[in-house]
Design a protein around this motif. Sequence first.
Motif, PDB file in Angstrom:
ATOM      1  N   GLN A   1       1.818 -16.483   1.991  1.00 56.30           N
ATOM      2  CA  GLN A   1       1.297 -15.359   2.783  1.00 56.30           C
ATOM      3  C   GLN A   1       1.808 -14.031   2.255  1.00 56.30           C
ATOM      4  OE1 GLN A   1       2.318 -16.316   6.819  1.00 56.30           O
ATOM      5  NE2 GLN A   1       0.504 -17.588   7.066  1.00 56.30           N
ATOM      6  N   ILE A   2       3.077 -14.032   1.801  1.00 56.88           N
ATOM      7  CA  ILE A   2       3.605 -12.776   1.262  1.00 56.88           C
ATOM      8  C   ILE A   2       2.867 -12.415  -0.026  1.00 56.88           C
ATOM      9  CG2 ILE A   2       5.667 -11.710   0.274  1.00 56.88           C
ATOM     10  CD1 ILE A   2       7.266 -13.171   2.377  1.00 56.88           C
ATOM     11  N   ILE A   3       2.631 -13.416  -0.879  1.00 60.12           N
ATOM     12  CA  ILE A   3       1.863 -13.155  -2.103  1.00 60.12           C
ATOM     13  C   ILE A   3       0.485 -12.632  -1.738  1.00 60.12           C
ATOM     14  CG2 ILE A   3       0.859 -14.226  -4.151  1.00 60.12           C
ATOM     15  CD1 ILE A   3       3.089 -16.298  -4.022  1.00 60.12           C
ATOM     16  N   PHE A   4      -0.120 -13.253  -0.726  1.00 59.46           N
ATOM     17  CA  PHE A   4      -1.444 -12.847  -0.257  1.00 59.46           C
ATOM     18  C   PHE A   4      -1.432 -11.377   0.171  1.00 59.46           C
ATOM     19  CE2 PHE A   4      -4.590 -12.523   3.162  1.00 59.46           C
ATOM     20  CZ  PHE A   4      -5.684 -13.160   2.624  1.00 59.46           C
ATOM     21  N   GLY A   5      -0.420 -11.002   0.970  1.00 57.72           N
ATOM     22  CA  GLY A   5      -0.334  -9.620   1.454  1.00 57.72           C
ATOM     23  C   GLY A   5      -0.150  -8.631   0.318  1.00 57.72           C
ATOM     24  N   ILE A   6       0.730  -8.990  -0.626  1.00 59.90           N
ATOM     25  CA  ILE A   6       0.964  -8.085  -1.749  1.00 59.90           C
ATOM     26  C   ILE A   6      -0.319  -7.917  -2.561  1.00 59.90           C
ATOM     27  CG2 ILE A   6       2.226  -7.822  -3.917  1.00 59.90           C
ATOM     28  CD1 ILE A   6       4.609  -9.162  -2.538  1.00 59.90           C
ATOM     29  N   GLY A   7      -1.012  -9.039  -2.773  1.00 63.37           N
ATOM     30  CA  GLY A   7      -2.270  -8.970  -3.509  1.00 63.37           C
ATOM     31  C   GLY A   7      -3.278  -8.070  -2.816  1.00 63.37           C
ATOM     32  N   CYS A   8      -3.402  -8.231  -1.490  1.00 63.62           N
ATOM     33  CA  CYS A   8      -4.328  -7.398  -0.718  1.00 63.62           C
ATOM     34  C   CYS A   8      -3.976  -5.925  -0.901  1.00 63.62           C
ATOM     35  CB  CYS A   8      -4.250  -7.733   0.764  1.00 63.62           C
ATOM     36  SG  CYS A   8      -5.024  -9.252   1.235  1.00 63.62           S
ATOM     37  N   GLY A   9      -2.681  -5.615  -0.749  1.00 67.95           N
ATOM     38  CA  GLY A   9      -2.269  -4.215  -0.866  1.00 67.95           C
ATOM     39  C   GLY A   9      -2.556  -3.654  -2.237  1.00 67.95           C
ATOM     40  N   ALA A  10      -2.242  -4.434  -3.270  1.00 63.32           N
ATOM     41  CA  ALA A  10      -2.422  -3.926  -4.636  1.00 63.32           C
ATOM     42  C   ALA A  10      -3.900  -3.670  -4.927  1.00 63.32           C
ATOM     43  CB  ALA A  10      -1.841  -4.931  -5.633  1.00 63.32           C
ATOM     44  N   ILE A  11      -4.762  -4.611  -4.529  1.00 65.14           N
ATOM     45  CA  ILE A  11      -6.192  -4.429  -4.808  1.00 65.14           C
ATOM     46  C   ILE A  11      -6.734  -3.250  -3.997  1.00 65.14           C
ATOM     47  CG2 ILE A  11      -8.455  -5.509  -4.732  1.00 65.14           C
ATOM     48  CD1 ILE A  11      -7.089  -8.179  -5.116  1.00 65.14           C
ATOM     49  N   THR A  12      -6.287  -3.133  -2.737  1.00 65.80           N
ATOM     50  CA  THR A  12      -6.725  -1.999  -1.918  1.00 65.80           C
ATOM     51  C   THR A  12      -6.432  -0.677  -2.611  1.00 65.80           C
ATOM     52  OG1 THR A  12      -6.258  -3.239   0.086  1.00 65.80           O
ATOM     53  CG2 THR A  12      -6.436  -0.869   0.310  1.00 65.80           C
ATOM     54  N   MET A  13      -5.196  -0.540  -3.078  1.00 68.23           N
ATOM     55  CA  MET A  13      -4.828   0.741  -3.685  1.00 68.23           C
ATOM     56  C   MET A  13      -5.523   0.952  -5.017  1.00 68.23           C
ATOM     57  SD  MET A  13      -3.334   2.381  -1.570  1.00 68.23           S
ATOM     58  CE  MET A  13      -2.988   3.843  -2.509  1.00 68.23           C
TER      59      MET A  13
ATOM     60  N   ILE B   1      -8.522  -0.017  -5.763  1.00 70.46           N
ATOM     61  CA  ILE B   1      -9.885   0.434  -5.482  1.00 70.46           C
ATOM     62  C   ILE B   1      -9.863   1.862  -4.943  1.00 70.46           C
ATOM     63  CG2 ILE B   1     -11.929   0.014  -4.071  1.00 70.46           C
ATOM     64  CD1 ILE B   1     -11.321  -2.951  -4.256  1.00 70.46           C
ATOM     65  N   ARG B   2      -8.907   2.164  -4.036  1.00 68.52           N
ATOM     66  CA  ARG B   2      -8.870   3.507  -3.459  1.00 68.52           C
ATOM     67  C   ARG B   2      -8.598   4.563  -4.512  1.00 68.52           C
ATOM     68  NH1 ARG B   2      -5.573   3.513   2.247  1.00 68.52           N
ATOM     69  NH2 ARG B   2      -7.052   2.260   3.433  1.00 68.52           N
ATOM     70  N   LEU B   3      -7.685   4.263  -5.443  1.00 69.08           N
ATOM     71  CA  LEU B   3      -7.283   5.295  -6.402  1.00 69.08           C
ATOM     72  C   LEU B   3      -8.208   5.364  -7.599  1.00 69.08           C
ATOM     73  CD1 LEU B   3      -3.414   4.800  -6.376  1.00 69.08           C
ATOM     74  CD2 LEU B   3      -4.720   6.570  -5.239  1.00 69.08           C
ATOM     75  N   LYS B   4      -8.690   4.211  -8.051  1.00 66.72           N
ATOM     76  CA  LYS B   4      -9.432   4.217  -9.307  1.00 66.72           C
ATOM     77  C   LYS B   4     -10.860   3.710  -9.192  1.00 66.72           C
ATOM     78  CE  LYS B   4      -6.064   5.112 -12.466  1.00 66.72           C
ATOM     79  NZ  LYS B   4      -5.878   6.528 -12.145  1.00 66.72           N
ATOM     80  N   GLY B   5     -11.175   3.004  -8.112  1.00 66.16           N
ATOM     81  CA  GLY B   5     -12.443   2.291  -8.063  1.00 66.16           C
ATOM     82  C   GLY B   5     -13.629   3.154  -7.704  1.00 66.16           C
ATOM     83  N   GLY B   6     -14.792   2.499  -7.586  1.00 63.33           N
ATOM     84  CA  GLY B   6     -16.005   3.226  -7.271  1.00 63.33           C
ATOM     85  C   GLY B   6     -16.203   3.460  -5.784  1.00 63.33           C
ATOM     86  N   PHE B   7     -15.505   2.680  -4.945  1.00 59.57           N
ATOM     87  CA  PHE B   7     -15.620   2.845  -3.500  1.00 59.57           C
ATOM     88  C   PHE B   7     -14.433   3.637  -2.976  1.00 59.57           C
ATOM     89  CE2 PHE B   7     -17.908  -1.089  -4.417  1.00 59.57           C
ATOM     90  CZ  PHE B   7     -19.088  -0.875  -3.760  1.00 59.57           C
ATOM     91  N   PRO B   8     -14.636   4.446  -1.917  1.00 62.46           N
ATOM     92  CA  PRO B   8     -13.489   5.173  -1.359  1.00 62.46           C
ATOM     93  C   PRO B   8     -12.516   4.251  -0.636  1.00 62.46           C
ATOM     94  CG  PRO B   8     -15.499   5.687  -0.132  1.00 62.46           C
ATOM     95  CD  PRO B   8     -15.901   4.860  -1.305  1.00 62.46           C
ATOM     96  N   GLU B   9     -13.022   3.147  -0.073  1.00 63.84           N
ATOM     97  CA  GLU B   9     -12.160   2.271   0.705  1.00 63.84           C
ATOM     98  C   GLU B   9     -12.161   0.868   0.123  1.00 63.84           C
ATOM     99  OE1 GLU B   9      -9.832   1.698   2.157  1.00 63.84           O
ATOM    100  OE2 GLU B   9      -9.993   1.294   4.289  1.00 63.84           O
TER     101      GLU B   9
ATOM    102  N   VAL C   1       0.839  -1.201   0.000  1.00 61.48           N
ATOM    103  CA  VAL C   1       0.000   0.000   0.000  1.00 61.48           C
ATOM    104  C   VAL C   1       0.875   1.252   0.000  1.00 61.48           C
ATOM    105  CG1 VAL C   1      -1.572   1.347   1.429  1.00 61.48           C
ATOM    106  CG2 VAL C   1      -2.019  -1.053   1.053  1.00 61.48           C
ATOM    107  N   GLY C   2       1.913   1.257   0.861  1.00 60.56           N
ATOM    108  CA  GLY C   2       2.779   2.428   0.942  1.00 60.56           C
ATOM    109  C   GLY C   2       3.451   2.733  -0.378  1.00 60.56           C
ATOM    110  N   VAL C   3       4.029   1.689  -0.987  1.00 61.88           N
ATOM    111  CA  VAL C   3       4.758   1.914  -2.246  1.00 61.88           C
ATOM    112  C   VAL C   3       3.801   2.370  -3.339  1.00 61.88           C
ATOM    113  CG1 VAL C   3       6.018   0.744  -4.083  1.00 61.88           C
ATOM    114  CG2 VAL C   3       6.619   0.333  -1.710  1.00 61.88           C
ATOM    115  N   MET C   4       2.623   1.741  -3.400  1.00 63.09           N
ATOM    116  CA  MET C   4       1.694   2.117  -4.473  1.00 63.09           C
ATOM    117  C   MET C   4       1.143   3.522  -4.254  1.00 63.09           C
ATOM    118  SD  MET C   4      -0.342  -1.261  -5.619  1.00 63.09           S
ATOM    119  CE  MET C   4      -1.318  -0.431  -6.871  1.00 63.09           C
ATOM    120  N   ALA C   5       0.901   3.882  -2.974  1.00 57.47           N
ATOM    121  CA  ALA C   5       0.404   5.236  -2.706  1.00 57.47           C
ATOM    122  C   ALA C   5       1.457   6.272  -3.084  1.00 57.47           C
ATOM    123  CB  ALA C   5       0.046   5.378  -1.227  1.00 57.47           C
TER     124      ALA C   5
END
Lengths: 195, 339
Positions: B281-293, B295-303, B233-237
């Motif tokens: 688990q690391i792949i899982f975490g990276i995936g979570c972070g990437a999808i979060t960002m 959605i936050r940056l481009k998606g229809g939901f704020p979070e 999340v940090g790197v993508m933000a």
Amino acid sequence: MDWTKLFELVVSSALINNFVFTMFLGLCIFFGVSKKMETAVGMSITFTMVMVVSAALSWVVYQFIMKPLDLTFLKIIVFIGIVAAFVQSADTIMKKVSPSLYYKLGVYLALITTNCIIIAVPLKNAGEHYNFFESMAFALGSGIGFGLALIIMASIREKLEVADVPAPFRGLPISFIIAGLIALAFTGFSGLITL
Amino acid sequence: MATEAKTPELIVSVSPHVRGDETVGRIMWTVNLSLLPAFIMSVYYFGPLAAYVTGLCIVTSVLFEHFYQVSLKKKSTIGDGSAFLTGLLLGLNLPPSVPFYIPVVGSLVAIIITKLLFGGLGYNIFNPALIGRAFLLISFPKLMTIWSEPTAQFVALDAKTTATPLGILKEGGIAKLVEVFGDKTDLYMNLLMGSRAGSLGETSVIALLIGAALLMYRGYITWHIPFSFLATVGVMAWALGGDSGFFTGDPLIHLLSGGLILGAFFMATDYVTCPSIRKGQIIFGIGCGAITMMIRLKGGFPEGVMFAILLMNCFAPLIDRSVKARMFGAIKEKKEQKK
């Protein structure tokens, strides 16, 4: 050629507007084949190939035969015919040319004819006036999306084999619930790419 | 291989074995305890309403689980604290001013549909509390996005509604967000302490970190998922979140706001719904972070934290399959030794 548009089409049809999880199309194969990982993978590969080729054939027929002759109102029947004819011929040719491949993937071919995604994609291509490359990107993305859905579902269902699911819910019912919950998760993608 | 001396594949010594005193119940109750600071802060900021909403979630979750198991003539497992934890997490994920039926419906979906129909604790594919919340957000979009202002008064009867920091960020950009909170230092401090609008338990980063530290100290969660999640999340933000080109974004705002800390430490790390192999688990975490960002940056939901974790929950069995665990004690074979 607009590469961004093509890329967006692939991503959008594979993930964001995944046919299975946002439009609930193609569910019969989705539930029928996702019991085991092996069949799911075989189906995904076969499906994507058939999808792309039949979309290309339909596009050519639609643009060069049906449009000039003003026969666009026949598109449903014609597209079904194209898909069925293509699948049948692919089945026969594969049996002759490469029996080993036929025994691996042949069983899925007959099933694909009756799938709704395979008819939805040419119809959508015609409706949205996609050019040839856009149609191909859309077909490829839809195929990948369906394959992805199948593989996710197969991995979950194999994990649930040992679970203590209440008897009335074992098998198909719990699969429907899983599909619903995955669809719930996929709503998070909504609005990500607007075409 | 045949020429080498056969090394034992699995060494099992004769009894007596040491019996560990860790049980499911003990872990679950510790997680509940670790969420106590966040709960206290939610009551401090949002008043008794917070305690009411969270309490209702917990009570209904436990009752649903109990009645389901009793009516199916199974052993009631409410003692292990997992239903309590689901209720607590669901409550901490709700906005402060929801009508009473929202927690009840949420608990029903979370406990019955997401957990018990799949065979109970240990078999659920998705995080129950998150499915409960996602279901509520889709079904009651209006009610689920009324955020009250944190008043920090113990008796606040007329709560003022406002937007969450991520909502402001989505609507008006970063300048607007800084303007609302005064200046940048104030913004960071408020985000850190939790004096901002949001779901009940997600606001106070500091309280959540105290709980997370307890869990990590006890070894109940490892760094793999939370840190890969937060780092992504940090790197993508930083790379994509800026207004003026690449690498101008502000990672701190994204790290401190939304449900990220709550999600990364308490929900993504759920044993049942995350991959069990470290690499996975690391792949899982990276995936979570990437999808979060995304959605936050481009998606229809704020979070996007909730949807990101749920989406990666779908992929967890697949990740586990593809990242095969090394057999315990096996030594990595070199390629030329094969045949």
